[in-house]
Write a protein that holds these residues in place. Structure first.
Motif, mmCIF file in Angstrom:
data_model
loop_
_atom_site.group_PDB
_atom_site.id
_atom_site.type_symbol
_atom_site.label_atom_id
_atom_site.label_comp_id
_atom_site.label_asym_id
_atom_site.label_seq_id
_atom_site.Cartn_x
_atom_site.Cartn_y
_atom_site.Cartn_z
ATOM 1 N N PRO A 1 -6.531 1.830 -4.043
ATOM 2 C CA PRO A 1 -6.195 1.575 -2.638
ATOM 3 C C PRO A 1 -7.322 0.865 -1.883
ATOM 4 O O PRO A 1 -7.054 0.059 -1.001
ATOM 5 C CB PRO A 1 -5.950 2.975 -2.074
ATOM 6 N N LYS A 2 -8.550 1.141 -2.255
ATOM 7 C CA LYS A 2 -9.698 0.509 -1.601
ATOM 8 C C LYS A 2 -9.787 -0.983 -1.948
ATOM 9 O O LYS A 2 -10.116 -1.813 -1.106
ATOM 10 C CB LYS A 2 -10.986 1.229 -2.008
ATOM 11 N N GLU A 3 -9.479 -1.334 -3.189
ATOM 12 C CA GLU A 3 -9.567 -2.721 -3.643
ATOM 13 C C GLU A 3 -8.360 -3.562 -3.227
ATOM 14 O O GLU A 3 -8.463 -4.781 -3.066
ATOM 15 C CB GLU A 3 -9.644 -2.772 -5.178
ATOM 16 N N LEU B 1 3.110 -9.044 -6.590
ATOM 17 C CA LEU B 1 2.420 -8.184 -5.621
ATOM 18 C C LEU B 1 2.522 -6.715 -6.035
ATOM 19 O O LEU B 1 1.539 -5.972 -5.953
ATOM 20 C CB LEU B 1 2.993 -8.390 -4.228
ATOM 21 N N LEU B 2 3.686 -6.300 -6.494
ATOM 22 C CA LEU B 2 3.870 -4.911 -6.928
ATOM 23 C C LEU B 2 3.031 -4.595 -8.158
ATOM 24 O O LEU B 2 2.533 -3.470 -8.308
ATOM 25 C CB LEU B 2 5.348 -4.642 -7.207
ATOM 26 N N ALA B 3 2.834 -5.576 -9.032
ATOM 27 C CA ALA B 3 2.013 -5.367 -10.231
ATOM 28 C C ALA B 3 0.582 -4.992 -9.855
ATOM 29 O O ALA B 3 -0.082 -4.268 -10.595
ATOM 30 C CB ALA B 3 2.037 -6.614 -11.105
ATOM 31 N N LEU B 4 0.129 -5.472 -8.712
ATOM 32 C CA LEU B 4 -1.237 -5.144 -8.268
ATOM 33 C C LEU B 4 -1.418 -3.639 -8.056
ATOM 34 O O LEU B 4 -2.523 -3.119 -8.212
ATOM 35 C CB LEU B 4 -1.565 -5.887 -6.962
ATOM 36 N N THR B 5 -0.332 -2.950 -7.721
ATOM 37 C CA THR B 5 -0.431 -1.517 -7.437
ATOM 38 C C THR B 5 -0.742 -0.692 -8.680
ATOM 39 O O THR B 5 -1.166 0.453 -8.572
ATOM 40 C CB THR B 5 0.862 -0.975 -6.787
ATOM 41 N N TYR B 6 -0.510 -1.267 -9.860
ATOM 42 C CA TYR B 6 -0.785 -0.565 -11.108
ATOM 43 C C TYR B 6 -2.216 -0.793 -11.583
ATOM 44 O O TYR B 6 -2.686 -0.095 -12.470
ATOM 45 C CB TYR B 6 0.188 -1.028 -12.210
ATOM 46 N N THR B 7 -2.879 -1.782 -11.007
ATOM 47 C CA THR B 7 -4.191 -2.196 -11.487
ATOM 48 C C THR B 7 -5.327 -1.849 -10.550
ATOM 49 O O THR B 7 -6.408 -1.472 -10.996
ATOM 50 C CB THR B 7 -4.196 -3.733 -11.711
ATOM 51 N N ILE C 1 -7.697 -7.917 -2.599
ATOM 52 C CA ILE C 1 -6.946 -8.606 -3.652
ATOM 53 C C ILE C 1 -5.662 -9.201 -3.069
ATOM 54 O O ILE C 1 -5.284 -10.323 -3.379
ATOM 55 C CB ILE C 1 -6.614 -7.633 -4.813
ATOM 56 N N MET C 2 -5.008 -8.445 -2.196
ATOM 57 C CA MET C 2 -3.779 -8.924 -1.568
ATOM 58 C C MET C 2 -4.046 -10.176 -0.731
ATOM 59 O O MET C 2 -3.219 -11.084 -0.703
ATOM 60 C CB MET C 2 -3.176 -7.833 -0.676
ATOM 61 N N ARG D 1 0.833 -1.220 0.000
ATOM 62 C CA ARG D 1 0.000 0.000 0.000
ATOM 63 C C ARG D 1 0.863 1.263 0.000
ATOM 64 O O ARG D 1 0.581 2.218 -0.722
ATOM 65 C CB ARG D 1 -0.936 0.004 1.211
ATOM 66 N N GLU D 2 1.903 1.277 0.822
ATOM 67 C CA GLU D 2 2.764 2.456 0.900
ATOM 68 C C GLU D 2 3.559 2.652 -0.398
ATOM 69 O O GLU D 2 3.725 3.783 -0.853
ATOM 70 C CB GLU D 2 3.702 2.361 2.105
ATOM 71 N N ILE D 3 4.026 1.559 -0.977
ATOM 72 C CA ILE D 3 4.733 1.663 -2.263
ATOM 73 C C ILE D 3 3.790 2.233 -3.317
ATOM 74 O O ILE D 3 4.182 3.090 -4.112
ATOM 75 C CB ILE D 3 5.310 0.300 -2.686
ATOM 76 N N LYS D 4 2.541 1.787 -3.322
ATOM 77 C CA LYS D 4 1.559 2.321 -4.280
ATOM 78 C C LYS D 4 1.432 3.832 -4.121
ATOM 79 O O LYS D 4 1.476 4.570 -5.102
ATOM 80 C CB LYS D 4 0.191 1.654 -4.107
#
Length: 173
Positions: free
Chosen positions: A148-150, A139-145, A154-155, A72-75
């Motif tokens: 923050p709410k979702e 996991l990092l790829a999720l931050t592009y898709t 997903i994680m 979350r913080e990286i996002k």
């Protein structure tokens, strides 16, 4: 940075706009470096917990929370102010982790894995680093898709697939 702001103000007041622009460029560079250092700190935490998970073959609630929080913080940190581009693009993570983060994470994790049972070099030789990097990249790829709410839900799906993740997710229910 305070001195740079004083110099910037002085340059503007004196009409030295080329000098002022050079200072602005310097400040932008300093800001970007600070953001990248913060991202690397969270990336280190992420990798430490993925290392612990791989070696100990379990997932604790605390580790899951640290992994989720790191992502979350990286996002938040990675997206630029324009909300359209990133400091680190999707294809750049693996190289960044290999070149600048994984060895520090292994050293840090050696103090934690199985209560410090292994030295850094012992731990390093035990790891499937490519698997850790692949998991982290996924996991990092999720931050592009995902928003923050979702992201937390997903994680949870991804975390449940880690070693011990099924026990962790069932304990959560």
């Amino acid at each position: 940075m305070t001195q740079e702001l004083i110099d910037l103000k002085k340059s503007i007041l004196e009409g030295r706009y080329a000098d002022a622009l050079a200072i602005v460029d310097e400040l932008e560079g300093m800001s970007k470096q600070a953001i990248l250092r913060n991202i690397q700190a969270y990336l280190n935490i992420l990798l430490i917990h993925l290392i612990k998970n791989q070696v100990e073959q379990r997932l604790t609630g605390s580790w899951a929370n640290s992994i989720r929080n790191s992502i979350r913080e990286i996002k938040k940190l990675n997206i630029k102010d324009n909300k359209k581009s990133y400091y680190i693009n999707l294809g750049e993570w693996e190289n960044l982790m290999e070149e600048e983060v994984i060895e520090d994470a292994i050293a840090d994790a050696s103090e934690e894995v199985m209560n410090g049972k292994f030295t850094r070099s012992q731990l390093s030789s035990m790891l499937d680093k490519s698997q850790i990097l692949t998991t982290a990249t996924s996991l990092l790829a999720l931050t592009y898709t995902f928003s923050p709410k979702e992201l937390p839900a997903i994680m949870d799906d991804y975390l449940s697939q880690l070693a011990g993740g099924e026990d962790w997710i069932n304990r959560e229910k």
